[in-house]
Design an enzyme around this catalytic site. Structure first.
Site, PDB file in Angstrom:
ATOM      1  N   GLU A 171       1.750  -9.454 -18.166  1.00 20.66           N
ATOM      2  CA  GLU A 171       1.270  -8.639 -17.043  1.00 20.66           C
ATOM      3  C   GLU A 171       0.716  -7.294 -17.493  1.00 20.66           C
ATOM      4  O   GLU A 171      -0.112  -6.714 -16.811  1.00 20.66           O
ATOM      5  CB  GLU A 171       2.346  -8.473 -15.963  1.00 20.66           C
ATOM      6  CG  GLU A 171       3.588  -7.767 -16.412  1.00 20.66           C
ATOM      7  CD  GLU A 171       4.666  -7.730 -15.339  1.00 20.66           C
ATOM      8  OE1 GLU A 171       4.381  -8.022 -14.179  1.00 20.66           O
ATOM      9  OE2 GLU A 171       5.806  -7.386 -15.686  1.00 20.66           O
TER      10      GLU A 171
ATOM     11  N   LYS B 132       3.358  -2.483  -7.064  1.00 17.30           N
ATOM     12  CA  LYS B 132       4.772  -2.355  -7.397  1.00 17.30           C
ATOM     13  C   LYS B 132       5.682  -3.107  -6.438  1.00 17.30           C
ATOM     14  O   LYS B 132       6.652  -3.715  -6.849  1.00 17.30           O
ATOM     15  CB  LYS B 132       5.134  -0.870  -7.421  1.00 17.30           C
ATOM     16  CG  LYS B 132       6.582  -0.574  -7.770  1.00 17.30           C
ATOM     17  CD  LYS B 132       6.808  -0.669  -9.251  1.00 17.30           C
ATOM     18  CE  LYS B 132       8.235  -0.452  -9.664  1.00 17.30           C
ATOM     19  NZ  LYS B 132       8.529  -1.179 -10.912  1.00 17.30           N
TER      20      LYS B 132
ATOM     21  N   TRP C 107      -4.035  -1.778  -1.459  1.00 15.73           N
ATOM     22  CA  TRP C 107      -4.012  -3.023  -2.235  1.00 15.73           C
ATOM     23  C   TRP C 107      -4.581  -4.058  -1.278  1.00 15.73           C
ATOM     24  O   TRP C 107      -3.915  -4.470  -0.332  1.00 15.73           O
ATOM     25  CB  TRP C 107      -2.574  -3.347  -2.652  1.00 15.73           C
ATOM     26  CG  TRP C 107      -2.486  -4.459  -3.643  1.00 15.73           C
ATOM     27  CD1 TRP C 107      -2.506  -4.348  -5.004  1.00 15.73           C
ATOM     28  CD2 TRP C 107      -2.345  -5.864  -3.367  1.00 15.73           C
ATOM     29  NE1 TRP C 107      -2.404  -5.598  -5.578  1.00 15.73           N
ATOM     30  CE2 TRP C 107      -2.304  -6.539  -4.607  1.00 15.73           C
ATOM     31  CE3 TRP C 107      -2.268  -6.621  -2.192  1.00 15.73           C
ATOM     32  CZ2 TRP C 107      -2.167  -7.928  -4.701  1.00 15.73           C
ATOM     33  CZ3 TRP C 107      -2.142  -7.995  -2.288  1.00 15.73           C
ATOM     34  CH2 TRP C 107      -2.093  -8.637  -3.535  1.00 15.73           C
TER      35      TRP C 107
ATOM     36  N   LYS D 270       6.604  -9.782 -19.251  1.00 15.30           N
ATOM     37  CA  LYS D 270       6.293  -8.390 -19.634  1.00 15.30           C
ATOM     38  C   LYS D 270       4.995  -8.341 -20.427  1.00 15.30           C
ATOM     39  O   LYS D 270       4.120  -7.546 -20.161  1.00 15.30           O
ATOM     40  CB  LYS D 270       7.411  -7.844 -20.499  1.00 15.30           C
ATOM     41  CG  LYS D 270       8.388  -6.837 -20.093  1.00 15.30           C
ATOM     42  CD  LYS D 270       8.456  -6.065 -18.863  1.00 15.30           C
ATOM     43  CE  LYS D 270       7.983  -6.565 -17.566  1.00 15.30           C
ATOM     44  NZ  LYS D 270       8.857  -6.765 -16.497  1.00 15.30           N
TER      45      LYS D 270
ATOM     46  N   HIS E   4       8.911 -31.328 -26.053  1.00 14.56           N
ATOM     47  CA  HIS E   4       8.499 -32.125 -24.888  1.00 14.56           C
ATOM     48  C   HIS E   4       7.111 -31.741 -24.397  1.00 14.56           C
ATOM     49  O   HIS E   4       6.765 -32.038 -23.259  1.00 14.56           O
ATOM     50  CB  HIS E   4       9.546 -31.979 -23.781  1.00 14.56           C
ATOM     51  CG  HIS E   4      10.899 -32.439 -24.221  1.00 14.56           C
ATOM     52  ND1 HIS E   4      11.220 -33.766 -24.372  1.00 14.56           N
ATOM     53  CD2 HIS E   4      11.993 -31.732 -24.590  1.00 14.56           C
ATOM     54  CE1 HIS E   4      12.467 -33.865 -24.800  1.00 14.56           C
ATOM     55  NE2 HIS E   4      12.957 -32.645 -24.947  1.00 14.56           N
TER      56      HIS E   4
ATOM     57  N   CYS F 119       0.837  -1.197   0.000  1.00 19.08           N
ATOM     58  CA  CYS F 119       0.000   0.000   0.000  1.00 19.08           C
ATOM     59  C   CYS F 119       0.872   1.247   0.000  1.00 19.08           C
ATOM     60  O   CYS F 119       2.034   1.198   0.350  1.00 19.08           O
ATOM     61  CB  CYS F 119      -0.883   0.012   1.238  1.00 19.08           C
ATOM     62  SG  CYS F 119      -1.802  -1.512   1.414  1.00 19.08           S
TER      63      CYS F 119
ATOM     64  N   ARG G 229       1.682   1.684  -5.809  1.00 17.73           N
ATOM     65  CA  ARG G 229       1.815   0.721  -4.711  1.00 17.73           C
ATOM     66  C   ARG G 229       0.495   0.028  -4.386  1.00 17.73           C
ATOM     67  O   ARG G 229       0.472  -0.924  -3.611  1.00 17.73           O
ATOM     68  CB  ARG G 229       2.359   1.424  -3.458  1.00 17.73           C
ATOM     69  CG  ARG G 229       3.773   1.914  -3.628  1.00 17.73           C
ATOM     70  CD  ARG G 229       4.289   2.435  -2.320  1.00 17.73           C
ATOM     71  NE  ARG G 229       4.475   1.363  -1.370  1.00 17.73           N
ATOM     72  CZ  ARG G 229       5.622   0.760  -1.153  1.00 17.73           C
ATOM     73  NH1 ARG G 229       6.691   1.125  -1.808  1.00 17.73           N
ATOM     74  NH2 ARG G 229       5.711  -0.198  -0.263  1.00 17.73           N
TER      75      ARG G 229
ATOM     76  N   GLU H 229      11.338 -13.548 -19.118  1.00 22.44           N
ATOM     77  CA  GLU H 229      11.055 -12.144 -18.832  1.00 22.44           C
ATOM     78  C   GLU H 229      10.187 -11.530 -19.931  1.00 22.44           C
ATOM     79  O   GLU H 229       9.261 -10.764 -19.639  1.00 22.44           O
ATOM     80  CB  GLU H 229      12.377 -11.370 -18.672  1.00 22.44           C
ATOM     81  CG  GLU H 229      12.241  -9.868 -18.532  1.00 22.44           C
ATOM     82  CD  GLU H 229      11.366  -9.418 -17.367  1.00 22.44           C
ATOM     83  OE1 GLU H 229      11.033 -10.235 -16.478  1.00 22.44           O
ATOM     84  OE2 GLU H 229      10.992  -8.224 -17.361  1.00 22.44           O
TER      85      GLU H 229
ATOM     86  N   ASN I  58       0.167  -0.823   6.465  1.00 20.54           N
ATOM     87  CA  ASN I  58       0.658  -1.655   5.361  1.00 20.54           C
ATOM     88  C   ASN I  58       1.170  -2.942   5.986  1.00 20.54           C
ATOM     89  O   ASN I  58       2.006  -2.894   6.896  1.00 20.54           O
ATOM     90  CB  ASN I  58       1.787  -0.908   4.630  1.00 20.54           C
ATOM     91  CG  ASN I  58       2.284  -1.663   3.416  1.00 20.54           C
ATOM     92  OD1 ASN I  58       1.705  -2.674   3.022  1.00 20.54           O
ATOM     93  ND2 ASN I  58       3.351  -1.172   2.825  1.00 20.54           N
ATOM     94  N   GLY I  59       0.677  -4.090   5.532  1.00 22.53           N
ATOM     95  CA  GLY I  59       1.107  -5.357   6.113  1.00 22.53           C
ATOM     96  C   GLY I  59      -0.104  -6.185   6.471  1.00 22.53           C
ATOM     97  O   GLY I  59      -1.220  -5.927   6.002  1.00 22.53           O
TER      98      GLY I  59
HETATM   99  C1  F6R Z   1       7.346  -7.380 -13.067  1.00 24.81           C
HETATM  100  C2  F6R Z   1       7.602  -6.857 -11.742  1.00 24.81           C
HETATM  101  C3  F6R Z   1       7.659  -7.807 -10.612  1.00 24.81           C
HETATM  102  C4  F6R Z   1       8.860  -7.478  -9.714  1.00 24.81           C
HETATM  103  C5  F6R Z   1       8.851  -8.363  -8.456  1.00 24.81           C
HETATM  104  C6  F6R Z   1      10.064  -8.097  -7.595  1.00 24.81           C
HETATM  105  O1  F6R Z   1       7.344  -6.379 -14.042  1.00 24.81           O
HETATM  106  O2  F6R Z   1       7.758  -5.687 -11.556  1.00 24.81           O
HETATM  107  O3  F6R Z   1       7.715  -9.128 -11.048  1.00 24.81           O
HETATM  108  O4  F6R Z   1      10.020  -7.670 -10.452  1.00 24.81           O
HETATM  109  O5  F6R Z   1       7.692  -8.117  -7.727  1.00 24.81           O
HETATM  110  O6  F6R Z   1      10.138  -6.761  -7.220  1.00 24.81           O
HETATM  111  P1  F6R Z   1      11.486  -6.119  -6.700  1.00 24.81           P
HETATM  112  O7  F6R Z   1      12.426  -6.050  -7.857  1.00 24.81           O
HETATM  113  O8  F6R Z   1      11.096  -4.777  -6.184  1.00 24.81           O
HETATM  114  O9  F6R Z   1      12.013  -7.028  -5.628  1.00 24.81           O
END
Ligand code: F6R
Length: 592
Positions: A477, A587, A71, A474, A493, A2, A28, A470, A97-98
């Site tokens: 998501e 985030k 969130w 991208k 496979h 959050c 966030r 990756e 937050n938590g």
């Molecule tokens: C994908 C993304 C997430 C973060 C993951 C780890 O685009 O942003 O998969 O990479 O939540 O976050 P950090 O790097 O902050 O530990």
């Protein structure tokens, strides 16, 4: 997860200031939001479900305010469950937050004692507990922080809590686990869950440590050990980032801005991170074994590091996802090194796992973007990415920055760090070319051809395998197209059963030993009607579309990352989605 923002000081526009701060923190959490300020000796709250986006506030003028973007974890996304939450008397506003793990027991106890609950959240217990504690401590500012610490001690789990108290006109906060940064501005004191939101007010920050509490008055901030109540001298630090870096700077959204910042970030790492990389290399050299850990995109960077260390420096290392490392924890012993990869430095699964490794005697290094973050502070050596604030929920520039730091480190292990810096320069130039109008247009045209497809696959081998994972992350998501990355050799496979006429498949085909084999895989997909988008230096008959890039040897992966970022971006726009705030995501994942 959050966003938290609070202010107390000389200004009288606290509600507008907090609203603006929350907008900076929306990445966030964006289920709902709320702000509390005092009026006539009681709290007034404005809270609503949905994104804070263009919201305005009708709250009265005030010199103190506290707000939150949510969130949801406990309790649905409703106005009632949005923070702040109040005590029975309406003297206190609480944001959190938590997860308060013992909230059920506490709620029962408080209800038995006569407290009335208005929401389904775990957070509300904090408001009522604090109300009771304040009854014992009195009305002063000192009483507020004492009562908040007593409340905090009753909470199980990892939590950051903050309170606005009408009687004393102060804010108080305490944390373990989730981040909280305090800002020292000339016209007041601030608190936020992420310091990028504070930058337009000040660069003088105090990072609240685990089990610390803070009292914010208009004139200053006092810090306490939240478990013993002992007063601690505040550590004030001037941070590197600037307010301008956190702005859109003319871009339509943060995702495109951050994609375009990559050449600059790579050059900066080439120039300024050599010593850090040399030090990390020394730690790897001295370690009996090296473990690489991260989550999501950062996990892919950690996995890419495993290939780079092997290929450039002949070093064996072990990769694990943050959420999985714990299951291997018993193998950690003195002499081992864990390297945590994280943009935020606050990802709880990574923090927990490396903490476990550390308790068993391992050394800890971190490759992080956020100065002062938990991983930054808890590690023996932290390399800062210097990528600047990453505001899009999706990681883009922080990913290529992690690859760049790893490349420097791998070459530093061989005493060839200058070579890596040159490669990074070339990668920056290559990405600039890839971001030119006509090259971006080409990727947009590919997106226009495939955006109605339900599935997309990405294949790569060797060092391109983590890049395939990756690329798929991208795309999925941000556009919600179902996308999966596979090791090219796995096609036969099982995966090939998924290919239908028109199914798009990105094929990562760098000029290395994987080239011929990955092209055989591409031919097999094409033979089943798949549409092939080849990414690599050389054109091939297997490709329906070809996104070319120069052969940059071990730095090719860095360049490979960009077409998928752009493709995901354009697919999101074509499908009508906000690229900065994909649904259900936040985030920084600070809860398990
Ligand atoms: C994908 C993304 C997430 C973060 C993951 C780890 O685009 O942003 O998969 O990479 O939540 O976050 P950090 O790097 O902050 O530990």
């Amino acid at each position: 997860m959050c966003g938290i923002f609070g202010y107390v000081g000389a200004r009288t526009d606290a509600s507008a200031l907090v609203l603006h701060g929350l907008k900076q923190l929306e990445y966030r959490g964006y289920d709902s939001w709320g702000i509390a300020v005092p009026r006539d000796g009681a709290i007034v709250v404005e809270k609503r479900t949905g994104k804070i986006g263009q919201a305005e506030t009708t709250l009265p003028a005030s010199s103190i305010g506290l707000g939150h973007t949510r969130w949801a974890t406990h309790g649905g996304v409703t106005d009632e469950n949005a923070h702040p939450h109040l005590d029975c008397a309406g003297r206190l506003a609480i944001i959190h937050n938590g997860i308060v793990q013992n909230h059920r027991d506490l709620r029962r106890e408080l209800q038995d004692a006569g407290h009335t609950f208005r929401s389904e959240t775990d957070t509300e217990v904090v408001a009522h507990l604090l109300e009771d504690e304040l009854g014992r401590h009195g009305d002063s500012a000192e009483a507020l922080v004492q009562a908040l610490m007593a409340t905090f001690q009753r909470l199980e789990g990892l939590n950051a809590i903050a309170a606005l108290d009408v009687s004393s006109g102060c804010l108080a906060a305490a944390k373990n686990g989730s981040p909280l940064t305090l800002g020292w501005a000339s016209d007041g004191m601030l608190l936020a869950s992420d310091y990028s939101a504070l930058l337009e007010h000040t660069r003088r920050m105090t990072f609240l440590d685990e089990n610390e509490a803070a009292l914010l008055t208009p004139d200053g901030i006092a810090i306490f050990n939240a478990l013993t109540g002992e007063r601690l001298p505040p550590e004030v630090k001037e941070v590197e980032w600037s307010a301008e870096q956190a702005d859109l700077q003319g871009f339509p959204d943060f995702m495109s801005k951050e994609i375009h910042e990559q050449p600059h970030v790579l050059r900066r790492i080439a120039r300024e991170r050599r010593q850090d990389a040399e030090r990390l290399a020394a730690l790897i050299r001295d370690a009996d074994e090296t473990h690489l850990v991260g989550c999501g995109t950062a996990a892919h960077a950690a996995m890419a590091a495993q290939y780079l260390l092997a290929r450039v420096a002949g070093r064996r290392s072990f990769f694990a996802n943050g959420s999985e490392l714990a299951y291997m924890e018993r193998f950690f012993k003195p002499g081992a090194l864990a390297i945590a990869f994280s943009q935020s430095g606050e990802t709880i699964d990574v923090i927990d796992s490396v903490r476990g490794a550390r308790e068993r005697g391992a050394a800890l290094a971190a490759v992080v973007n956020v100065e002062g973050s938990t991983l930054y502070r808890m590690s023996d050596h932290a390399v800062l990415l210097g990528a600047g604030p990453e505001r899009c929920v999706l990681a883009t520039k922080s990913f290529t920055a992690k690859l760049a730091v790893t490349l420097l480190t791998a070459y530093a292990l061989e005493g060839r760090v200058d070579e890596a810096a040159e490669l990074l320069e070339r990668a920056a130039t290559e990405i600039e070319a890839m971001l030119s109008d006509w090259r971006r247009d080409y990727i947009r045209q590919i997106a226009e051809q495939i955006y109605l497809q339900e599935h997309l696959y990405v294949i790569g081998r060797g060092p391109s395998y983590p890049m395939a994972l990756e690329a798929a992350l991208k795309v999925k998501e941000v556009s919600y197209v179902h996308a999966e990355g596979f090791a090219g050799g796995e096609l036969k496979h099982g995966v090939i059963a998924l290919i239908e006429p028109g199914t798009p498949c990105l094929v990562l085909a760098p000029n290395d030993e994987t080239h011929d084999d990955i092209l055989s895989g591409a031919m097999e997909v094409r033979a089943r009607g798949g549409t092939i988008v080849g990414i690599g230096p050389r054109h091939d008959e297997a490709f329906d579309y070809h996104v070319p890039h120069a052969d940059l040897g071990e730095a090719s992966s860095i360049v490979q990352a960009v077409p998928a970022q752009l493709l995901g971006y354009y697919l999101a726009l074509l499908r009508g989605h906000d690229p900065d705030k994909p649904r259900n995501l936040a985030k920084s994942v600070t809860v398990e």
